[in-house]
Design a protein around this motif. Sequence first.
Motif, PDB file in Angstrom:
ATOM      1  N   ILE A 142      50.137  47.683-111.278  1.00  0.00           N
ATOM      2  CA  ILE A 142      49.096  47.126-112.151  1.00  0.00           C
ATOM      3  C   ILE A 142      49.074  47.984-113.406  1.00  0.00           C
ATOM      4  O   ILE A 142      48.730  49.168-113.356  1.00  0.00           O
ATOM      5  CB  ILE A 142      47.717  47.146-111.467  1.00  0.00           C
ATOM      6  N   THR A 161      42.056  41.394-109.450  1.00  0.00           N
ATOM      7  CA  THR A 161      43.398  41.849-109.841  1.00  0.00           C
ATOM      8  C   THR A 161      44.042  42.644-108.713  1.00  0.00           C
ATOM      9  O   THR A 161      45.236  42.461-108.416  1.00  0.00           O
ATOM     10  CB  THR A 161      43.321  42.706-111.119  1.00  0.00           C
ATOM     11  N   ILE A 192      50.676  42.557-114.225  1.00  0.00           N
ATOM     12  CA  ILE A 192      51.155  43.097-112.946  1.00  0.00           C
ATOM     13  C   ILE A 192      52.673  42.934-112.948  1.00  0.00           C
ATOM     14  O   ILE A 192      53.183  41.837-113.180  1.00  0.00           O
ATOM     15  CB  ILE A 192      50.558  42.348-111.734  1.00  0.00           C
ATOM     16  N   SER A 246      53.543  33.647-114.771  1.00  0.00           N
ATOM     17  CA  SER A 246      54.592  34.651-114.641  1.00  0.00           C
ATOM     18  C   SER A 246      55.728  34.378-115.611  1.00  0.00           C
ATOM     19  O   SER A 246      55.899  33.260-116.095  1.00  0.00           O
ATOM     20  CB  SER A 246      55.142  34.673-113.211  1.00  0.00           C
ATOM     21  N   TYR A 303      40.441  47.634-113.870  1.00  0.00           N
ATOM     22  CA  TYR A 303      40.598  46.251-113.412  1.00  0.00           C
ATOM     23  C   TYR A 303      39.593  45.980-112.294  1.00  0.00           C
ATOM     24  O   TYR A 303      39.007  46.913-111.733  1.00  0.00           O
ATOM     25  CB  TYR A 303      42.032  45.995-112.920  1.00  0.00           C
ATOM     26  N   SER A 342      47.189  38.546-113.949  1.00  0.00           N
ATOM     27  CA  SER A 342      46.124  38.313-112.968  1.00  0.00           C
ATOM     28  C   SER A 342      45.063  37.382-113.541  1.00  0.00           C
ATOM     29  O   SER A 342      45.047  37.088-114.740  1.00  0.00           O
ATOM     30  CB  SER A 342      45.483  39.641-112.553  1.00  0.00           C
ATOM     31  N   SER A 343      44.163  36.925-112.686  1.00  0.00           N
ATOM     32  CA  SER A 343      43.082  36.026-113.122  1.00  0.00           C
ATOM     33  C   SER A 343      42.143  36.725-114.098  1.00  0.00           C
ATOM     34  O   SER A 343      41.379  36.076-114.809  1.00  0.00           O
ATOM     35  CB  SER A 343      42.297  35.525-111.907  1.00  0.00           C
ATOM     36  N   GLU A 344      42.220  38.066-114.160  1.00  0.00           N
ATOM     37  CA  GLU A 344      41.413  38.830-115.107  1.00  0.00           C
ATOM     38  C   GLU A 344      42.192  39.176-116.382  1.00  0.00           C
ATOM     39  O   GLU A 344      41.709  39.921-117.232  1.00  0.00           O
ATOM     40  CB  GLU A 344      40.929  40.127-114.451  1.00  0.00           C
ATOM     41  N   LEU A 346      49.806  32.151-110.202  1.00  0.00           N
ATOM     42  CA  LEU A 346      49.697  33.232-111.192  1.00  0.00           C
ATOM     43  C   LEU A 346      50.713  33.002-112.313  1.00  0.00           C
ATOM     44  O   LEU A 346      51.889  32.796-112.034  1.00  0.00           O
ATOM     45  CB  LEU A 346      49.960  34.591-110.535  1.00  0.00           C
ATOM     46  N   TYR A 359      53.586  39.259-113.951  1.00  0.00           N
ATOM     47  CA  TYR A 359      52.537  38.296-113.588  1.00  0.00           C
ATOM     48  C   TYR A 359      51.258  38.683-114.337  1.00  0.00           C
ATOM     49  O   TYR A 359      51.043  39.850-114.671  1.00  0.00           O
ATOM     50  CB  TYR A 359      52.279  38.307-112.082  1.00  0.00           C
ATOM     51  N   GLU A 398      45.185  40.258-106.033  1.00  0.00           N
ATOM     52  CA  GLU A 398      46.374  39.498-106.430  1.00  0.00           C
ATOM     53  C   GLU A 398      47.630  40.370-106.436  1.00  0.00           C
ATOM     54  O   GLU A 398      48.707  39.927-106.038  1.00  0.00           O
ATOM     55  CB  GLU A 398      46.141  38.865-107.802  1.00  0.00           C
ATOM     56  N   ALA A 399      47.496  41.635-106.849  1.00  0.00           N
ATOM     57  CA  ALA A 399      48.635  42.556-106.818  1.00  0.00           C
ATOM     58  C   ALA A 399      49.054  42.822-105.372  1.00  0.00           C
ATOM     59  O   ALA A 399      50.254  42.879-105.055  1.00  0.00           O
ATOM     60  CB  ALA A 399      48.275  43.864-107.511  1.00  0.00           C
TER      61      ALA A 399
END
Length: 584
Positions: free
Chosen positions: A507, A516, A471, A579, A512, A465-467, A577, A463, A519-520
Amino acid sequence: MALDGIVTRAIVHELQSCRGARINKIHQPNERDVVFNLRVQGGSGKLLLSANPTYPRVHFTAQTFINPAEAPMFCMLLRKHCEGGIIEDIRQVGMERIIHIDIRQRDELGDLSQKRIIIELMGRHSNIVLVDPGSNTILDGIHHVTPAISSYRVVMPGFSYTEPPQQHKLDPLETDKTAFLEAFPMEQAGATQWIVNTFTGVSPLIAAEIALRAAEAGGVNSSEQMEDAECLWQAFSELMNDVREHRYQPASGLNSKGKEVFSAIPLRLIVGEAKTYDSISKCMEDFYGDKAERDSVKQRVSDLLRFLQNERSKNVKKLDNLQRDLEEAEDADQYRIYGELLFASLHAISKGDQEAVLVNFYDEEQKEISIPLDPLLSPSDNAQRYFKKYNKYKNSLAVIEEQKLKTHEEIAYIDNLLQQLSHASMSDIEEIRDELVQQGYLRDRAKKVKKKKKNDRPALHQYISSEGIEIYVGKNNLQNEYLTNRLAGANDTWLHTKDIPGSHVVIRSDSYGDATLEEAAQLAAYFSQAKQSSSVPVDCTLIRHVRKPSGAKPGFVIYDHQRTLYITPNEELVKQLPSKVKSS
């Protein structure tokens, strides 16, 4: 079925953007689905063709598929005749759920050849057929239909292609008011059923929508009343005009019975807020999601689930028996006292006595105690029998505690496997099955298959993350072990639900932000046994603080220096997210 002639028309209209596209790659991830990787002007895309008996469909997809090591024969044939080819035309047969895709390709000699892929979206009769349009000869089908199965049409290489049987209904796009009213029944009948029986490509869902609109226009409470044919025609005509002019507004939601439905047109029968989409492909991908794979997985894991649940029940029963043995063993001193009292009073007991009532000199009040005897044994043998019991239970206390610990670990291990099966993909199942063979739970199935190389690495779910941070999520113990013990670096962050079976999440960065981490933690909570819970505790620590004890079960680790986050799993956030399944 929600996928009717109208949805098929919307799909075909959307697929017109594929005209002139080159087919770069063709894959067949399973026995029912084919995926085309297309190169179009300004980019690329994936087209899914599915002959799934429950969820047949055709649409663009962003989903990641794991392909088998060896392509099936039908896939090899498609590659031979279609890979590298150009899509010339995509069309629907009338208002039927049948799509023709014409492909132009150069053969081995460099000559142009034409091929046609026919997708029949007919429920359990769905099929994908490759045809030579010049001779109308079938080259092959994803499902074979032999003469023993159907006397009407055969889908086998070398036979002529025959269309599915005609239903001889009216084309709703060609029907005018006169024809509609002429077909209208003189006697009372259900509006929904009449529309379905009269017009091709109209599902019960769309027929119910037309009847509802007619009832609202006529001020009638029941959508099944048909006194006003004029209102019914008006609703029918308006809806079909939108379809005829390709004015689609894909939407999904729940009907009055709580069943999830979707359509290429807005549905007034949706209860509550409808979810809208800017393309029919996005609508179908969201609606079907992983339903097809989950159904396939469910069929494949049924034997594993049954086996694991039986194993769990055995261990729970074993735990109860061990607890009873422990309670009995804790009374071992009582047997020692019985033996000593009997030895001290052998002169007062005779063979054949069933009990001995003696003064208990271990009791402060010197009360009498009744000791059960075996009448077949001598007084001395009765005393020895109690000493043997005492020694047996005294020695068994340590063994029972050890067995209890092992049984608890066994139950935790099985619970972990059951949780993994609830999220497993088709490839994950085989890895879990292999693990059970390696652990001695199952016998190796005698199949002539290629053995995996020792350095084979499992595919991992990645996945972003938005940053923009990677992940990774392990979906079974093989993936968890590889991810945590081999792939992850010492400064990567490891997450897992606290004291709850779940996936290992890593991660892959030592730097981070909070987004992040959040989300993880969402992924760790979502892919755990507590998926439906709130405020799920998720521990996170650096990989350097995670280790596997010697001799521990696969996937089991211990860790320290952790901190705990409390997360309420959000399925929408997880699905948003980006993926993919990444081969390591």
